[in-house]
Scaffold this active site. Sequence first.
Site, PDB file in Angstrom:
ATOM      1  N   TYR A  58      47.720  45.230  37.178  1.00  0.00           N
ATOM      2  CA  TYR A  58      48.057  45.554  38.576  1.00  0.00           C
ATOM      3  C   TYR A  58      48.751  46.906  38.726  1.00  0.00           C
ATOM      4  O   TYR A  58      48.586  47.573  39.749  1.00  0.00           O
ATOM      5  CB  TYR A  58      48.857  44.411  39.227  1.00  0.00           C
ATOM      6  CG  TYR A  58      47.949  43.223  39.496  1.00  0.00           C
ATOM      7  CD1 TYR A  58      47.060  43.238  40.569  1.00  0.00           C
ATOM      8  CD2 TYR A  58      47.915  42.133  38.636  1.00  0.00           C
ATOM      9  CE1 TYR A  58      46.188  42.196  40.780  1.00  0.00           C
ATOM     10  CE2 TYR A  58      47.044  41.066  38.843  1.00  0.00           C
ATOM     11  CZ  TYR A  58      46.182  41.117  39.924  1.00  0.00           C
ATOM     12  OH  TYR A  58      45.305  40.084  40.130  1.00  0.00           O
ATOM     13  N   GLN A  93      40.288  41.077  52.719  1.00  0.00           N
ATOM     14  CA  GLN A  93      40.532  40.445  51.422  1.00  0.00           C
ATOM     15  C   GLN A  93      41.028  41.489  50.429  1.00  0.00           C
ATOM     16  O   GLN A  93      41.374  41.171  49.300  1.00  0.00           O
ATOM     17  CB  GLN A  93      39.230  39.831  50.881  1.00  0.00           C
ATOM     18  CG  GLN A  93      38.636  38.765  51.761  1.00  0.00           C
ATOM     19  CD  GLN A  93      37.188  38.477  51.372  1.00  0.00           C
ATOM     20  OE1 GLN A  93      36.911  37.665  50.499  1.00  0.00           O
ATOM     21  NE2 GLN A  93      36.261  39.157  52.004  1.00  0.00           N
ATOM     22  N   ASN A  94      41.046  42.750  50.871  1.00  0.00           N
ATOM     23  CA  ASN A  94      41.414  43.823  49.950  1.00  0.00           C
ATOM     24  C   ASN A  94      42.922  43.954  49.817  1.00  0.00           C
ATOM     25  O   ASN A  94      43.657  43.711  50.773  1.00  0.00           O
ATOM     26  CB  ASN A  94      40.835  45.158  50.424  1.00  0.00           C
ATOM     27  CG  ASN A  94      39.321  45.124  50.471  1.00  0.00           C
ATOM     28  OD1 ASN A  94      38.715  44.223  49.889  1.00  0.00           O
ATOM     29  ND2 ASN A  94      38.718  46.074  51.145  1.00  0.00           N
ATOM     30  N   ASP A  96      44.134  46.892  48.394  1.00  0.00           N
ATOM     31  CA  ASP A  96      44.330  48.312  48.084  1.00  0.00           C
ATOM     32  C   ASP A  96      45.163  49.085  49.106  1.00  0.00           C
ATOM     33  O   ASP A  96      45.577  50.215  48.850  1.00  0.00           O
ATOM     34  CB  ASP A  96      42.967  49.009  47.877  1.00  0.00           C
ATOM     35  CG  ASP A  96      42.021  48.861  49.079  1.00  0.00           C
ATOM     36  OD1 ASP A  96      42.491  48.898  50.229  1.00  0.00           O
ATOM     37  OD2 ASP A  96      40.799  48.726  48.846  1.00  0.00           O
ATOM     38  N   HIS A 111      44.812  38.347  51.062  1.00  0.00           N
ATOM     39  CA  HIS A 111      44.966  38.190  49.613  1.00  0.00           C
ATOM     40  C   HIS A 111      46.160  38.976  49.060  1.00  0.00           C
ATOM     41  O   HIS A 111      46.244  39.199  47.859  1.00  0.00           O
ATOM     42  CB  HIS A 111      43.677  38.616  48.888  1.00  0.00           C
ATOM     43  CG  HIS A 111      42.546  37.630  49.049  1.00  0.00           C
ATOM     44  ND1 HIS A 111      41.246  37.903  48.684  1.00  0.00           N
ATOM     45  CD2 HIS A 111      42.534  36.359  49.522  1.00  0.00           C
ATOM     46  CE1 HIS A 111      40.476  36.852  48.938  1.00  0.00           C
ATOM     47  NE2 HIS A 111      41.225  35.899  49.455  1.00  0.00           N
ATOM     48  N   GLY A 178      31.158  44.535  53.742  1.00  0.00           N
ATOM     49  CA  GLY A 178      31.403  44.757  52.320  1.00  0.00           C
ATOM     50  C   GLY A 178      32.026  43.609  51.564  1.00  0.00           C
ATOM     51  O   GLY A 178      32.898  43.821  50.720  1.00  0.00           O
ATOM     52  N   THR A 179      31.568  42.397  51.847  1.00  0.00           N
ATOM     53  CA  THR A 179      32.044  41.268  51.043  1.00  0.00           C
ATOM     54  C   THR A 179      30.862  40.412  50.617  1.00  0.00           C
ATOM     55  O   THR A 179      29.912  40.238  51.376  1.00  0.00           O
ATOM     56  CB  THR A 179      33.117  40.423  51.780  1.00  0.00           C
ATOM     57  OG1 THR A 179      33.447  39.285  50.984  1.00  0.00           O
ATOM     58  CG2 THR A 179      32.675  39.973  53.149  1.00  0.00           C
ATOM     59  N   SER A 180      30.931  39.912  49.385  1.00  0.00           N
ATOM     60  CA  SER A 180      29.798  39.141  48.853  1.00  0.00           C
ATOM     61  C   SER A 180      29.749  37.737  49.454  1.00  0.00           C
ATOM     62  O   SER A 180      28.741  37.049  49.319  1.00  0.00           O
ATOM     63  CB  SER A 180      29.903  39.057  47.325  1.00  0.00           C
ATOM     64  OG  SER A 180      31.156  38.531  46.962  1.00  0.00           O
ATOM     65  N   ALA A 222      29.110  50.944  54.204  1.00  0.00           N
ATOM     66  CA  ALA A 222      30.102  50.887  55.273  1.00  0.00           C
ATOM     67  C   ALA A 222      30.340  52.278  55.886  1.00  0.00           C
ATOM     68  O   ALA A 222      30.376  52.426  57.114  1.00  0.00           O
ATOM     69  CB  ALA A 222      31.413  50.318  54.731  1.00  0.00           C
TER      70      ALA A 222
HETATM   71  P1  OAD Z   1      32.745  41.536  45.751  1.00  0.00           P
HETATM   72  O1  OAD Z   1      32.811  42.474  44.592  1.00  0.00           O
HETATM   73  O2  OAD Z   1      32.440  40.111  45.470  1.00  0.00           O
HETATM   74  O3  OAD Z   1      31.645  42.024  46.796  1.00  0.00           O
HETATM   75  C1  OAD Z   1      31.586  43.343  47.263  1.00  0.00           C
HETATM   76  C2  OAD Z   1      30.460  43.445  48.274  1.00  0.00           C
HETATM   77  O4  OAD Z   1      30.466  44.772  48.790  1.00  0.00           O
HETATM   78  C3  OAD Z   1      29.057  43.176  47.720  1.00  0.00           C
HETATM   79  O5  OAD Z   1      28.370  42.272  48.578  1.00  0.00           O
HETATM   80  C4  OAD Z   1      28.405  44.566  47.764  1.00  0.00           C
HETATM   81  O6  OAD Z   1      26.998  44.483  48.051  1.00  0.00           O
HETATM   82  C5  OAD Z   1      29.137  45.222  48.911  1.00  0.00           C
HETATM   83  N1  OAD Z   1      29.172  46.700  48.844  1.00  0.00           N
HETATM   84  C6  OAD Z   1      29.106  47.517  47.764  1.00  0.00           C
HETATM   85  N2  OAD Z   1      29.202  48.793  48.119  1.00  0.00           N
HETATM   86  C7  OAD Z   1      29.323  48.807  49.477  1.00  0.00           C
HETATM   87  C8  OAD Z   1      29.470  49.853  50.460  1.00  0.00           C
HETATM   88  N3  OAD Z   1      29.517  51.132  50.112  1.00  0.00           N
HETATM   89  N4  OAD Z   1      29.572  49.489  51.768  1.00  0.00           N
HETATM   90  C9  OAD Z   1      29.547  48.175  52.133  1.00  0.00           C
HETATM   91  N5  OAD Z   1      29.410  47.162  51.244  1.00  0.00           N
HETATM   92  C10 OAD Z   1      29.302  47.473  49.943  1.00  0.00           C
HETATM   93  O7  OAD Z   1      34.120  41.709  46.554  1.00  0.00           O
HETATM   94  P2  OAD Z   1      34.759  40.756  47.670  1.00  0.00           P
HETATM   95  O8  OAD Z   1      33.700  40.072  48.464  1.00  0.00           O
HETATM   96  O9  OAD Z   1      35.763  41.562  48.400  1.00  0.00           O
HETATM   97  O10 OAD Z   1      40.064  38.097  45.342  1.00  0.00           O
HETATM   98  O11 OAD Z   1      35.504  39.698  46.766  1.00  0.00           O
HETATM   99  C11 OAD Z   1      36.259  38.709  47.383  1.00  0.00           C
HETATM  100  C12 OAD Z   1      37.475  38.379  46.537  1.00  0.00           C
HETATM  101  O12 OAD Z   1      37.063  38.077  45.207  1.00  0.00           O
HETATM  102  C13 OAD Z   1      38.443  39.529  46.364  1.00  0.00           C
HETATM  103  O13 OAD Z   1      39.366  39.636  47.432  1.00  0.00           O
HETATM  104  C14 OAD Z   1      39.157  39.184  45.087  1.00  0.00           C
HETATM  105  C15 OAD Z   1      37.943  38.756  44.284  1.00  0.00           C
HETATM  106  O14 OAD Z   1      38.161  37.918  43.227  1.00  0.00           O
HETATM  107  C16 OAD Z   1      41.219  38.020  44.656  1.00  0.00           C
HETATM  108  O15 OAD Z   1      41.532  38.816  43.803  1.00  0.00           O
HETATM  109  C17 OAD Z   1      42.076  36.856  45.066  1.00  0.00           C
END
Ligand code: OAD
Length: 246
Positions: A58, A93-94, A96, A111, A178-180, A222
Amino acid sequence: MAFHTKPGIVVLTGAGISAESGIRTFRASDGLWEEHRVEDVASPEGFDRDPDLVWRFYKERYTQALSVKPNAAHHALVKLERAFPSNFYLITQNVDGLHARAGQESLIEMHGRLRTCLCTNCKLRIDMNTVDLSPSVPRCPKCGGFLRPDIVWFGEIPYELARIESLLQDCVLFLVIGTSGVVYPAAGFLMTAKYFGAKTICVNPDKVPNRDLFDQYYQDTAANTLPGLVDHLIELGLDAIIQGSI
Ligand code: OAD
Ligand code: ZN
């Protein structure tokens, strides 16, 4: 606790919104979870087992987050908030801190955040920049207890869930960027917003598994999408958005 909200434009962001600022996502082939075992660095058990390792992880992420800047997508969301200040809410969820640094005010960091940490003993929450980070496990300036990152780890309960639930119930437009969509409870917010009648928009360069649940899908990054999309929403105006004419 009861919350009274107004028809809301609610935005949910994930790691993808910070990708164009230079922060790696979690689940990409070169993502953070390829190099680290989630259970080692993002769980309370991992912290109990090896707090040095968790703090190394971290501290590195904190330093990296400070070395990058918000991008066009973060700035566009600030513009959207300023256009509809009483009806805009951003859930991220970020950890940063880039939304806050861009100037976002109505912000829920569900988060946690890299820029603060918590005392495991007296529960004090303090800014990282006031903490002596040189020991492998930094100590609380008040009671001397071990500090931990202010991050919601797997197995812990995200912050402000009751308020989020209430915002989703009054949401007229739900924008997911931008979330999976695989980590709960955030992954379930889309269904709640839809159930309560919101229009749903996704911005993601990839095809996410819950793609079919969105009314509109911008398959692009994004930073490419948000400035134009935000201008379009501002031009439409709040009444049209509330009526669902998007
Ligand atoms: P992920 O890494 O699971 O997903 C990121 C998403 O962003 C994917 O669907 C990509 O296709 C998309 N992506 C990539 N580049 C992009 C761009 N330039 N513009 C828009 N989208 C883009 O990350 P999260 O969904 O945020 O939790 O993950 C959720 C949680 O899982 C996080 O908060 C973290 C992690 O474990 C904890 O640490 C508690
Ligand atoms: Zn303390």
